[in-house]
Design an enzyme around this catalytic site. Structure first.
Site, PDB file in Angstrom:
ATOM      1  CE  LYS A 174       8.253   0.335  -7.335  1.00  0.00           C
ATOM      2  NZ  LYS A 174       7.741   1.712  -7.316  1.00  0.00           N
ATOM      3  N   GLY A 227      11.186  -0.746   2.549  1.00  0.00           N
ATOM      4  CA  GLY A 227       9.805  -0.279   2.554  1.00  0.00           C
ATOM      5  C   GLY A 227       9.052  -0.886   3.722  1.00  0.00           C
ATOM      6  CB  SER A 228       5.480  -1.103   4.400  1.00  0.00           C
ATOM      7  OG  SER A 228       5.015  -1.767   3.240  1.00  0.00           O
ATOM      8  N   GLY A 232       7.245  -5.960   2.100  1.00  0.00           N
ATOM      9  CA  GLY A 232       8.431  -6.805   2.283  1.00  0.00           C
ATOM     10  C   GLY A 232       8.072  -8.294   2.290  1.00  0.00           C
ATOM     11  CD  GLU A 249      17.728  -3.372   6.375  1.00  0.00           C
ATOM     12  OE1 GLU A 249      17.093  -3.134   7.412  1.00  0.00           O
ATOM     13  OE2 GLU A 249      18.721  -4.116   6.347  1.00  0.00           O
ATOM     14  CB  CYS A 283      12.983   2.846   8.983  1.00  0.00           C
ATOM     15  SG  CYS A 283      14.627   3.308   8.447  1.00  0.00           S
ATOM     16  CD  GLN A 330       2.578   8.276   6.599  1.00  0.00           C
ATOM     17  OE1 GLN A 330       2.746   7.355   5.813  1.00  0.00           O
ATOM     18  NE2 GLN A 330       2.486   8.073   7.910  1.00  0.00           N
ATOM     19  CD  GLU A 382       7.274   1.945  10.301  1.00  0.00           C
ATOM     20  OE1 GLU A 382       6.726   1.373   9.355  1.00  0.00           O
ATOM     21  OE2 GLU A 382       8.485   2.226  10.324  1.00  0.00           O
TER      22      GLU A 382
HETATM   23  P1  NAD Z   1       5.951   0.577   0.703  1.00  0.00           P
HETATM   24  O1  NAD Z   1       6.182  -0.819   1.150  1.00  0.00           O
HETATM   25  O2  NAD Z   1       4.558   1.016   0.483  1.00  0.00           O
HETATM   26  O3  NAD Z   1       6.698   0.846  -0.673  1.00  0.00           O
HETATM   27  C1  NAD Z   1       8.085   0.602  -0.811  1.00  0.00           C
HETATM   28  C2  NAD Z   1       8.393   0.331  -2.274  1.00  0.00           C
HETATM   29  O4  NAD Z   1       7.773  -0.915  -2.636  1.00  0.00           O
HETATM   30  C3  NAD Z   1       7.839   1.380  -3.232  1.00  0.00           C
HETATM   31  O5  NAD Z   1       8.752   1.589  -4.277  1.00  0.00           O
HETATM   32  C4  NAD Z   1       6.578   0.725  -3.740  1.00  0.00           C
HETATM   33  O6  NAD Z   1       6.150   1.209  -4.989  1.00  0.00           O
HETATM   34  C5  NAD Z   1       7.012  -0.732  -3.818  1.00  0.00           C
HETATM   35  N1  NAD Z   1       5.897  -1.698  -3.829  1.00  0.00           N
HETATM   36  C6  NAD Z   1       4.651  -1.532  -3.326  1.00  0.00           C
HETATM   37  N2  NAD Z   1       3.909  -2.647  -3.559  1.00  0.00           N
HETATM   38  C7  NAD Z   1       4.710  -3.519  -4.197  1.00  0.00           C
HETATM   39  C8  NAD Z   1       4.524  -4.850  -4.691  1.00  0.00           C
HETATM   40  N3  NAD Z   1       3.367  -5.499  -4.575  1.00  0.00           N
HETATM   41  N4  NAD Z   1       5.568  -5.461  -5.290  1.00  0.00           N
HETATM   42  C9  NAD Z   1       6.758  -4.835  -5.402  1.00  0.00           C
HETATM   43  N5  NAD Z   1       6.991  -3.574  -4.972  1.00  0.00           N
HETATM   44  C10 NAD Z   1       5.980  -2.922  -4.377  1.00  0.00           C
HETATM   45  O7  NAD Z   1       6.717   1.521   1.734  1.00  0.00           O
HETATM   46  P2  NAD Z   1       6.739   3.127   1.747  1.00  0.00           P
HETATM   47  O8  NAD Z   1       5.422   3.591   2.285  1.00  0.00           O
HETATM   48  O9  NAD Z   1       7.238   3.653   0.462  1.00  0.00           O
HETATM   49  O10 NAD Z   1       7.890   3.409   2.816  1.00  0.00           O
HETATM   50  C11 NAD Z   1       7.673   3.480   4.178  1.00  0.00           C
HETATM   51  C12 NAD Z   1       8.167   2.223   4.851  1.00  0.00           C
HETATM   52  O11 NAD Z   1       9.535   2.034   4.563  1.00  0.00           O
HETATM   53  C13 NAD Z   1       8.077   2.285   6.364  1.00  0.00           C
HETATM   54  O12 NAD Z   1       7.574   1.081   6.873  1.00  0.00           O
HETATM   55  C14 NAD Z   1       9.518   2.473   6.804  1.00  0.00           C
HETATM   56  O13 NAD Z   1       9.797   2.024   8.094  1.00  0.00           O
HETATM   57  C15 NAD Z   1      10.235   1.704   5.756  1.00  0.00           C
HETATM   58  N6  NAD Z   1      11.636   2.110   5.684  1.00  0.00           N
HETATM   59  C16 NAD Z   1      12.584   1.262   6.183  1.00  0.00           C
HETATM   60  C17 NAD Z   1      13.925   1.605   6.137  1.00  0.00           C
HETATM   61  C18 NAD Z   1      14.980   0.658   6.672  1.00  0.00           C
HETATM   62  O14 NAD Z   1      16.130   0.783   6.281  1.00  0.00           O
HETATM   63  N7  NAD Z   1      14.643  -0.282   7.532  1.00  0.00           N
HETATM   64  C19 NAD Z   1      14.315   2.841   5.606  1.00  0.00           C
HETATM   65  C20 NAD Z   1      13.330   3.684   5.120  1.00  0.00           C
HETATM   66  C21 NAD Z   1      11.988   3.296   5.158  1.00  0.00           C
END
Ligand code: NAD
Length: 480
Positions: A174, A227-228, A232, A249, A283, A330, A382
């Protein structure tokens, strides 16, 4: 007039979703990249069921079949890096060079794990019971759920999909809903490979619906999420209930330390590249610049001079260094953090303006603040924005303490000519990755990647370390 829709991929078939969304470029709001299917809960469950069946076949595949599949995906990504990099740049807002570089890197992940397929080693041991022998071997973990963010639409998928397939698992992917085109393009390549139906599935759609089904499923054996922090935590909580293996991550608040004895030119390149590359939406971005007193004023002046040379604009144009902010939400958040930094007493010494381009989109001049302290919210949360804050400190000891004073711990960098300080920093920075005289952003593909504290949870990603997450160990006792 009906529009054609890029469909989901389930059980070896392209299937309509329950609805679709338009994928609009953040650098040109009149540029619709395409319409993409949206899965609902029922379709996501279909994809999981398909993966359960597909995995049973794929785990029986020969190693050379797996090797060939992964090599072919890597070859095609590399051959088409400019074309696919352009789609990526259009939908995410990063520059063409960054887009093509990301697709190339994604190809390298597939090539690396193609080679890893052939490194199938186990261990043997004598039992404490005479006449009994023991062997341990790694088996596929099963069905892997993959949830990825928007900022690296191809690479994040690649570094999870490649090891998942290499170790004999099936995948339900996804991607983030802001960037379906890159995910669809990678899926289209995978769909033409010699994989049993159901081994690889793409379900595009909102996190709250599609993601929610994945993280709560008992048929998913391992869930890898990037993701965030906020999402997470939800993933960790949901997978814990079903005791599903989970790898996270998440965000960070990375810092680059610049000591008095640093090579100034290199420190400036590390700071500017690390803070503003990818429009600060990494990130690994260094949003905190921790600078000792003796070099502070020279460093700030040189960073401002360097920032004046950055060309911000439409990412598809030649010569542009900083592309668009990813979307309206954003952009709104970036402007909120700018105001917050000012209200907390930060001094905006360069940038921060919203920019108008020929094409309507979300553009902002990278911003530099001085006179900030590590306890300000702007240095705790962040922002994921092209905003960096200078924190002035007395000496190395205070710099290290400041770097570690955060809830996050993905990357940490230091610019110094001192072997003593660099060595101490390597050992005492509480981050998963450490950079000496290098930007905090920019990692290799053949070594482990991940962080500490609120930045990561579970086994490391990438390199040989990925094996820990994508396999389970079996111990067998044999009496001959
Ligand atoms: P996000 O958490 O909003 O979304 C990430 C993913 O999770 C998306 O596919 C989203 O649709 C899904 N998601 C959202 N709500 C969910 C739920 N309730 N259940 C399951 N899945 C759900 O993050 P974003 O805004 O897409 O990405 C930015 C974040 O990602 C930043 O915090 C960044 O630091 C982080 N990031 C981390 C790394 C790393 O390797 N540490 C790499 C890239 C980005």
């Amino acid at each position: 007039m009906s529009v054609s829709v890029f469909r989901n991929y389930i059980a070896g078939e392209w299937v309509e979703g329950s609805s679709s969304v338009a994928n609009v470029s953040p650098s040109d709001l009149s540029d619709v990249i395409g319409h993409y299917a949206q899965a609902d809960a029922a379709q996501t469950k279909d994809a999981i069921a398909a993966a359960v069946n597909g995995q049973l076949e794929w785990q029986k595949s020969g190693l050379e079949q797996r090797y060939a599949v992964l090599m072919a995906i890597g070859d095609e990504l590399i051959a088409r890096k400019d074309e696919l990099g352009r789609i990526l740049a259009r939908e995410e807002g990063k520059t063409l060079a960054e887009g093509a570089g990301e697709v190339y890197r994604s190809g390298q992940f597939f090539h690396y794990y193609a080679a890893e397929v052939l490194r199938q080693m186990g261990e043997t041991a004598d039992s404490v019971r005479p006449g009994v022998e023991i062997e341990t071997r790694r088996e596929p973990v099963g069905v892997v759920g993959i949830i990825t963010p928007w900022n690296f639409p191809t690479a994040t998928g690649a570094w999870k999909i490649a090891p998942a397939l290499a170790f004999g698992n099936a995948v339900v992917w996804k991607p983030a809903n802001q960037v379906p085109a890159s995910a669809w393009a990678l899926t289209e390549i995978i769909s033409r490979q010699n994989l049993p139906a159901g081994t690889f599935n793409l379900v595009m759609g909102p996190g709250a619906e599609v993601g929610d089904v994945l993280i709560n499923s008992r048929d998913i054996n391992a869930l890898t999420f990037t993701g965030s922090l906020e999402t997470g935590r939800k993933v960790a909580a949901a997978t814990a209930v079903n005791l599903v293996k989970c790898q996270l991550e998440m965000g960070s608040k990375n810092a680059l330390v610049v000591l008095d004895d640093a090579d100034l030119d290199n420190a400036v390149e590390c700071a500017v590249g690390g803070a503003y590359g990818g429009t600060g939406q990494k990130c690994t971005a260094s949003s905190r610049l921790i600078v000792t007193e003796g070099i502070h004023d020279r460093f700030v002046a040189a960073v401002i001079e360097r920032m004046k040379k950055l060309v911000v604009g439409n990412p598809l144009k030649a010569g542009v260094h900083i592309g668009a902010v990813a979307d309206a939400r954003q952009m709104e958040s970036n402007l909120k953090y700018l105001e917050l930094a000012k209200s907390e007493g930060g001094k905006l010494v360069y940038g921060g303006e919203v920019i108008t381009e020929d094409t309507e989109g979300y553009y902002m001049q990278p911003a530099l603040f001085t006179d900030t302290t590590n306890d300000m919210t702007i240095n705790r949360e962040e922002a994921f924005a092209p905003i960096a804050c200078v924190i002035k400190v007395k000496d190395y000891a205070e710099a290290l303490a400041t770097l570690n004073d955060t809830n996050f711990g993905l990357t940490g960098g230091i610019c110094t000519e001192s072997l003593k300080h660099a060595t101490d920093f390597k050992r005492n920075a509480k981050t998963g990755c450490v950079m000496v005289n290098l930007p905090t952003a920019g990692t290799d593909y053949h070594v482990p990647f991940g962080g500490r504290k609120d930045s990561s949870f579970g086994p490391r990603e990438q390199g040989t370390y990925a094996r820990e997450f994508y396999t389970v160990v079996k111990t067998t006792y044999i009496r001959a």
